[in-house]
Design an enzyme around this catalytic site. Structure first.
Site, PDB file in Angstrom:
ATOM      1  N   ASP A 219      -4.633  10.449 -26.883  1.00  0.00           N
ATOM      2  CA  ASP A 219      -3.204  10.447 -27.145  1.00  0.00           C
ATOM      3  C   ASP A 219      -2.862  11.472 -28.233  1.00  0.00           C
ATOM      4  OD1 ASP A 219      -0.567   9.048 -26.838  1.00  0.00           O
ATOM      5  OD2 ASP A 219      -0.905   8.641 -28.971  1.00  0.00           O
ATOM      6  N   GLU A 268     -24.256  13.128 -25.329  1.00  0.00           N
ATOM      7  CA  GLU A 268     -25.476  12.347 -25.549  1.00  0.00           C
ATOM      8  C   GLU A 268     -25.621  11.217 -24.526  1.00  0.00           C
ATOM      9  OE1 GLU A 268     -25.318  10.780 -29.461  1.00  0.00           O
ATOM     10  OE2 GLU A 268     -25.179  12.747 -30.443  1.00  0.00           O
TER      11      GLU A 268
END
Length: 553
Positions: A219, A268
């Site tokens: 956002d 990751e």
């Protein structure tokens, strides 16, 4: 047509899923949880309601679900004022409910994207409450933007910035200091120059990634970094400049270092996770900066969302969008509606006038154009975002009584039109019953009496319904090699004014944006059309405001 169950809960399951750039041509369905489905009869949608309706979304044919905020929040701005980023607000359920949604979605081969709100917190966030309590000079205040005021007694705001919701972007505390809030006063902006803020959000990312989410919609992704010294903007109409110019509080180059840091965390994790930016920028070229290979994956195409139903303007935005994304290797995105703008079935029912419309307009015209615009959007290369209820052809509710409205911008006279509540009215599932199947306890915003006829139940199995048009379009998009990601469009220029005609491998799309029928050469076999068409002697008469998909040799 397959009948779609809306009340069966799937068993927990694990499926083997493709993990290679799924987001490049995905159809992503936005759920506004408060207005999607209410499981406990309190009039407010919740996570259990979402979970029960996941089979509907699977059968609809979407690839992923984006959940608007369900975090702990005082709800001053529909949950975009977050008090605790690691907790579910009790109105929506618990963390166990969030876990169940993620698990069940994965069992149905749906991915889950959650909203992240890093520009500001709630004024009830523990950090902000501590900053207020500890007073001026406290290190806690450095995590936000606290400043002394101007004037002889500090009675004037520190600068001339305006809130997106209208009025000054600053509120003064009883101790004399002012704090910055680009949105409502209950939404103080974080100071992203403070290392604790960066550390906290890296931890929040890991929390939800460990929960199993497949990505984040960010956002106000363009707002985290403010220009050094918080300079005055000057004598401009700031609200009209938003999205049209670089502002000292939006689209500052420093945001990109933040997203490069976040990308290392996302990479990751297994499963091809994704970042999607809500980034209002002056140009699509500046939007492309957010989706460079080491930053975010996608950014909403607000230039396209705001385009009028006009062939020349649509083609220009399509071309510029594809051109801007090509150098950074990112897919274009396409969107027509969301929780912040008037639904496109109502925008297209009115004369062009931005994304906040006050009147219902011509309902028949709006729906016809909305159906055509949807097929155009789904024919373009890249990914598409669909807002809940648009597959039902829902219009905005433009006649809500003032006393039921909850959009904070409605109460700030100098702000936006304040009509976002109209696109947030709970969606209908059944022809009859309390709140048309939304829940047993009514709905937090009143639904029109016409809602039952637009419900999932009413439209399922009707080959002429908007719902079945969406289902067919999503199925063809998956099956047709020339759709989704891949080759760019090849335009046909020898067409009448007001017509768009482009090809992709094995596929063609013709769009009539005019108010009358237009004849063009039929490029192949009709796959799908937004309205009735007839092909005779190698030509087709496209009715007004109609899109046709073609299979070509």
């Amino acid at each position: 047509m397959t009948q779609h169950s809306t009340d069966e809960s799937p068993a927990f399951a694990t499926t083997t899923r493709e993990t290679t750039d799924w987001w490049r041509d995905a159809v992503i369905y936005q759920v506004y949880p408060r207005s999607f489905a209410d499981s406990d009869g309190d009039g407010t949608g919740d996570l259990e309601g979402v979970r029960r309706h996941l089979p509907y979304l699977r059968d609809l044919g979407v690839d992923a679900v984006w959940l608007s905020p369900f975090y702990a929040s005082p709800q001053a701005d529909g949950g975009y004022d977050v008090a605790d980023y690691r907790a579910v607000d009790p109105m929506y359920g618990t963390l166990l409910d969030a876990d169940a949604v993620i698990r069940d979605a994965h069992g149905l081969d749906l991915r889950v994207i959650v909203d992240l709100v890093p520009n500001h917190s709630s004024d009830q966030h523990e950090w902000f409450k501590r900053a207020v309590a500890e007073g001026p000079g406290s290190p806690s205040r450095d995590r936000y933007h606290f400043r002394p005021g101007k004037g002889a007694n500090g009675e004037l705001p520190p600068n001339d910035w305006e809130s997106i919701f209208g009025g000054p972007a600053w509120t003064r505390l009883p101790d004399g200091e002012w704090y910055l809030h680009l949105f409502a006063p209950e939404q103080p902006d974080f100071n992203w120059e403070h290392p604790a803020v960066a550390d906290e959000f890296r931890s929040i990312l890991r929390f939800w990634l460990d929960m199993g989410v497949d990505g984040f919609r960010i956002d106000v992704a363009h707002g985290l970094v403010k220009a050094e010294g918080l300079p005055d903007l000057g004598a401009h109409d700031q609200l009209k400049l938003l999205g049209n110019d670089v502002m000292p509080f939006f689209d500052q180059d420093g945001v990109h270092a933040i997203y490069r840091s976040w990308r290392t965390i996302l990479d990751e994790y297994d499963g091809d996770k994704v970042f999607v930016a809500e980034a209002w920028t002056p140009t699509v070229e500046r939007t492309a900066n957010y989706v460079r290979p080491d930053e975010l994956h996608q950014a909403f195409n607000f230039q396209y969302l705001g385009a009028p139903w006009d062939a020349t303007e649509l083609r220009a935005i399509i071309d510029s969008s594809l051109d801007a994304m090509r150098p950074v290797g990112a897919p274009a995105t396409w969107v027509l509606s969301n929780h912040d703008v008037t639904r496109h079935a109502t925008r297209y029912a009115n004369p062009p006038g931005g994304t906040q419309i006050r009147t219902a307009g011509n309902r028949e015209l709006g729906l016809r154009r909305a159906r055509a615009a949807t097929l155009l959007m789904l024919a373009l290369p890249g990914s598409a975002y669909v807002y809940q209820g648009e597959e039902l052809g829902l219009p905005d509710v433009t006649d809500l009584p003032d006393e039921v409205r909850q959009d904070p911008s409605f109460f700030r006279a100098q702000g936006q039109d304040g009509f976002r509540d109209g696109c947030r009215v709970p969606i209908p599932w059944t022809v009859e019953g309390p709140s048309y199947g939304f829940g047993d306890g009514g709905s937090w915003l009143p639904q029109p009496e016409s809602w039952g006829a637009l419900s999932v139940e009413a439209q399922t199995g009707d080959p002429d319904s908007t719902l079945e048009l969406y289902r067919s379009a999503f199925a063809l998009r998956r099956a047709q090699p020339g759709l989704g990601a891949g080759a760019d469009v090849t335009w046909h220029d020898d067409v009448p004014d007001g017509v768009l005609f482009f090809e992709r491998p094995g596929f063609a799309c013709t769009v009539n944006t005019t108010g009358g029928p237009v004849s063009v050469t039929a490029p192949g076999r009709v796959l799908l059309s937004s309205g009735p068409v007839t092909v005779e002697d190698g030509s087709v008469e496209l009715p007004a405001d109609t899109t046709v998909w073609w299979e070509t040799v």
